[in-house]
Design a protein around this motif. Structure first.
Motif, PDB file in Angstrom:
ATOM      1  N   LEU A  76       6.807   0.395  -9.427  1.00 34.38           N
ATOM      2  CA  LEU A  76       6.343   1.425  -8.504  1.00 34.38           C
ATOM      3  C   LEU A  76       6.970   2.760  -8.871  1.00 34.38           C
ATOM      4  O   LEU A  76       8.179   2.853  -9.077  1.00 34.38           O
ATOM      5  N   ARG A  77       6.146   3.782  -9.003  1.00 30.22           N
ATOM      6  CA  ARG A  77       6.648   5.123  -9.337  1.00 30.22           C
ATOM      7  C   ARG A  77       6.500   6.003  -8.102  1.00 30.22           C
ATOM      8  O   ARG A  77       5.429   6.081  -7.520  1.00 30.22           O
ATOM      9  N   VAL A  78       7.590   6.648  -7.745  1.00 25.04           N
ATOM     10  CA  VAL A  78       7.578   7.526  -6.582  1.00 25.04           C
ATOM     11  C   VAL A  78       7.883   8.939  -7.079  1.00 25.04           C
ATOM     12  O   VAL A  78       8.866   9.159  -7.783  1.00 25.04           O
ATOM     13  N   GLY A  79       7.013   9.853  -6.749  1.00 22.37           N
ATOM     14  CA  GLY A  79       7.232  11.234  -7.156  1.00 22.37           C
ATOM     15  C   GLY A  79       7.630  12.076  -5.944  1.00 22.37           C
ATOM     16  O   GLY A  79       7.225  11.817  -4.832  1.00 22.37           O
ATOM     17  N   PHE A  80       8.482  13.069  -6.201  1.00 22.32           N
ATOM     18  CA  PHE A  80       8.793  13.982  -5.126  1.00 22.32           C
ATOM     19  C   PHE A  80       8.848  15.385  -5.630  1.00 22.32           C
ATOM     20  O   PHE A  80       8.687  15.725  -6.709  1.00 22.32           O
TER      21      PHE A  80
END
Length: 80
Positions: A76-80
């Motif tokens: 899972l890739r989470v961008g902020f």
């Protein structure tokens, strides 16, 4: 409607298995995409296929299923 419900249930069952396989692959630093495995699976399915659905259509459907399964195996890739 019943057949479509069965297909949906089986696709979700396959997706849950793919998530678990992805965890195992990541824990073992194994490749997510193994083209030889996908080719073997498609070849085996086409060898058993005897229905009215054209082989080309069956291949296209399974390529999408395999692509979606691969996506579920990725971290899972989470961008902020």
């Amino acid at each position: 409607d019943g057949i479509d419900t069965d297909i949906l249930r089986l696709l979700n069952e396959r997706a849950n298995c793919s998530v678990e396989v992805g965890k195992i692959k990541r824990a073992n630093n194994a490749e997510i995409y193994v083209p030889e495995r996908e080719k073997h699976l498609l070849d085996a399915l086409l060898a058993r296929h005897d229905g009215p659905l054209p082989a080309k259509a069956l291949s296209a459907i399974y390529r999408e299923i395999l692509s979606a399964s691969r996506a579920l195996q990725m971290p899972l890739r989470v961008g902020f």
